[in-house]
Structure formats: C-alpha cells, structure tokens
Design a protein around this motif. Structure first.
Motif, PDB file in Angstrom:
ATOM      1  N   VAL A 193     -19.252 -31.716-167.674  1.00 14.81           N
ATOM      2  CA  VAL A 193     -19.695 -30.929-166.811  1.00 14.81           C
ATOM      3  C   VAL A 193     -19.107 -31.471-164.813  1.00 14.81           C
ATOM      4  O   VAL A 193     -19.463 -32.751-165.106  1.00 14.81           O
ATOM      5  N   GLU A 194     -18.478 -31.192-163.905  1.00 14.39           N
ATOM      6  CA  GLU A 194     -18.504 -31.173-163.181  1.00 14.39           C
ATOM      7  C   GLU A 194     -19.058 -30.315-161.598  1.00 14.39           C
ATOM      8  O   GLU A 194     -19.719 -28.997-162.530  1.00 14.39           O
ATOM      9  N   ASN A 195     -19.262 -31.145-161.005  1.00 17.88           N
ATOM     10  CA  ASN A 195     -20.169 -30.147-159.665  1.00 17.88           C
ATOM     11  C   ASN A 195     -19.538 -29.169-158.881  1.00 17.88           C
ATOM     12  O   ASN A 195     -18.200 -29.966-157.888  1.00 17.88           O
ATOM     13  N   PRO A 196     -19.037 -28.107-158.452  1.00 23.15           N
ATOM     14  CA  PRO A 196     -18.447 -27.735-157.772  1.00 23.15           C
ATOM     15  C   PRO A 196     -17.730 -27.977-156.154  1.00 23.15           C
ATOM     16  O   PRO A 196     -17.068 -27.774-155.444  1.00 23.15           O
ATOM     17  N   ALA A 254     -26.405 -27.999-157.770  1.00 21.90           N
ATOM     18  CA  ALA A 254     -25.375 -27.471-158.522  1.00 21.90           C
ATOM     19  C   ALA A 254     -24.625 -28.151-159.712  1.00 21.90           C
ATOM     20  O   ALA A 254     -24.221 -27.155-160.150  1.00 21.90           O
ATOM     21  N   LEU A 255     -25.578 -28.862-160.751  1.00 18.84           N
ATOM     22  CA  LEU A 255     -24.562 -29.601-162.144  1.00 18.84           C
ATOM     23  C   LEU A 255     -25.593 -28.290-162.752  1.00 18.84           C
ATOM     24  O   LEU A 255     -24.798 -28.199-163.570  1.00 18.84           O
ATOM     25  N   SER A 273     -24.193 -25.218-162.557  1.00 19.06           N
ATOM     26  CA  SER A 273     -22.291 -25.571-163.425  1.00 19.06           C
ATOM     27  C   SER A 273     -22.593 -26.082-164.925  1.00 19.06           C
ATOM     28  O   SER A 273     -21.865 -24.837-165.522  1.00 19.06           O
TER      29      SER A 273
END
Length: 330
Positions: free
Chosen positions: A199-202, A265-266, A269
């Motif tokens: 998982v990435e954070n936009p 946000a994570l 996501s």
C-alpha cells in the motif's frame, strides 16, 4: 548452537493475522502462553533469558515500566537460534531477528549488508518466504552530514544485503535511531507463506523513488502492507512528509497533525474504514524526551482509546520530531 522450543497446540485459523497487543506481565508467563510467536521488551539492556522469541529492543519507553509487545498466532510455535539469528514460526508465520555489533563487521554499512544477507538467506529457504514487515533500530542514526550520514550508510548496506530478494516489491518497514550503544544494530521481520498487498500513500512519493538528495540509495520500503487474509494493515514508520519533503520543521503539533493525516490516507488507500480503535496498537517514536507528555496528551485527544506505546527514538530525518507505526485490524 541451535535451540528449540514448542508451545502447546491450539486450534488454527489459516493465515489469520498475528494479533499484536501491549501487555504488562512476567516474561516467562507470556512466553508460556499458547501461540506466542514473539515478545518484545523496550530498554537498552541485554535480553533476560535465552528464549529465541524474546527480543529486548534498544529503545527506552517513556512509561516505567514499559509494557511488552506481544505477537500471537493461532497455531503451535517452534523456534530456534542459528548463529546470530533467532527465529520462531507457526501457522504459516515467521519471526526472525538479528542483532550485530558494528565493530565486529567493519562499521554500519557492512553490518547492514551482513544482517540483510543473513536474513535473506534464512527466509529464502523457508516456506514463509514472503517478508511483509521489517523493523530496523540503530544507534546515532542522524550522525554525519550528506552522504556520510549514518542512516544513508545503513540504506546502502541494506540494499547490498537484500540484493534482488525484493525485486517484486519492498515490505513495510521502520528505521529508528536508539539512544543506546552506537554500535548496536537490530533488525527483525515478520514473514508469511502467503504474500501480502503493498500500500502506498497518494500524499507521498514512494520511498524508493526519492530524489538523489536523500542519499545514494533511496529507502527501500512500502508505506504499508495488507496482510494475506486482508484482516490487518501493517503500517510503516510514518511522519510529517508530504511529497518527499519534510513538513512543519520545529512545529511539533503540526507534525503530529500531518502524521495523522498521512495515516488516514494510508487507511483509505488500503480500503479500510477511517480511524483507529482499541484493537489497533501504535508505537510513537519521540525525538526529544521533553516532548513526550505533550505528545501523549495530543494523541489521547485525537486517538482516544487507541493502545499507544511511547518510545524515545530518533527519526531518520533530523528535522522530524515524531514518527508513528503500528497495526490496523479490519
């Protein structure tokens, strides 16, 4: 020397995420509980006893005494020691840890290479070959400037040691500086026989894509990892970074607020509901001990009821005052 242990068998729920909790109890009594995969104490001293599942992390807690961190699985657990590496496994899950004295391996970079090469070789021959989460603790992490900073040397050595092992993607990770002996380095991991989902954070540039100003070798980690059963999110060390830049220098409240925004946000996501609850423990690393009471109050207001372990540690960028990692269960 190889040392083994086994706990009594309990009913197994296939690949259910390990349950992470903070506990106040005697070390021996926790280790005797069925399904204990790993147990962590937080103090600068040496580990009491020689059970491979117990690791004394070289970070001091702001609570006295600090609670233990416990990982439990729904399966019998076996464990052992192989040279400098300790491990335990059960139910498709693997804990492995290594502690090195940098003076015995030619410095930090070489020690990081040895640590990651040793872990890579061990995990690579196991059924639990999917590394999902890694923790790195080293002394004097911000010492030096530019490419000579110790954290950057660690990143160089880590990359050399891991080789192409993470060619398909990096695990979630934390790297924090402890205040103990500078030469003491600890690395430990959680792996599984099934892969997770990165998982990435936009709001942030992926760490492995950082520009050259952050060192010859960019940090090698995902922002978080969804565990195989989709029942938990393992969250990497998260701080007040927007894009690739540190935000709110010298403003503790603003850094805390930005960090919580990044955590939310994570969760989004990863497709998880917003906010943390009483079953989602977090570790808070605080650079300056004088800030700890304020950080505690801030988090009690913003994360009421969430289990929090407050630790004295240096964040990998000297301008950052606080970092948070932990777990969010579905």
């Amino acid at each position: 020397m190889v040392q083994g242990c086994e706990t009594p068998q309990i009913d197994s729920l296939a690949r259910r995420a390990p349950r992470v909790s903070y506990r106040m109890a005697e070390v021996a009594s926790i280790l005797d509980e069925p399904g204990t995969l790993a147990l962590f104490g937080f103090a600068a001293g040496a580990s009491p006893g020689d059970d491979p599942r117990y690791l004394q992390v070289a970070l001091e807690g702001f609570d006295t005494p600090a609670p233990f961190e416990l990982w439990r699985v729904d399966a019998p657990v076996s464990c052992g020691i192989e040279g400098t590496l300790r491990w335990s496994a059960g139910g498709g899950w693997l804990f492995a840890a290594i502690e090195l004295d940098e003076r015995e391996h030619g410095g930090l970079e070489a020690s990081a290479t040895v640590a990651y090469a040793t872990l890579r070789q061990f995990v690579g021959q196991r059924a639990e070959k999917h590394v999902l989460r890694v923790w790195n603790y080293l002394g004097a992490i911000n010492q030096g400037s530019g490419d000579a900073e110790r954290y950057k040397h660690f990143c160089d050595g880590r990359a050399q040691g891991m080789g192409a092992f993470f060619a398909e993607g990096f695990p979630a990770a934390t790297a924090i500086g402890h205040r103990g002996a500078e030469h003491r380095m600890q690395v430990y991991l959680l792996a599984c026989d099934q892969p997770g989902s990165r998982v990435e954070n936009p709001r942030q540039v992926s760490a492995w894509r950082y520009p050259r100003q952050y060192g010859r070798t960019p940090p090698s980690f995902a922002r978080a990892m969804t565990l195989p059963a989709q029942d938990a999110l393992a969250i990497s060390g998260t701080a007040a970074v927007v894009g690739h830049a540190s935000a709110h220098e010298d403003d503790l409240d603003a850094q805390l607020g930005e960090t919580l925004t990044n955590l939310e946000a994570l969760l989004a996501s990863a497709g998880m509901a917003a906010a943390f609850d009483t079953h989602s423990p977090l570790k808070i690393y605080v650079r300056h001990s004088a800030d700890a009471p304020h950080v505690r109050d801030f988090l009690q207001n913003r994360l009421s009821g969430v289990p929090v372990l407050l630790l004295h540690g240096d964040i990998c960028r000297s301008e950052l005052l606080v970092e948070i990692d932990g777990w969010r269960y579905a």
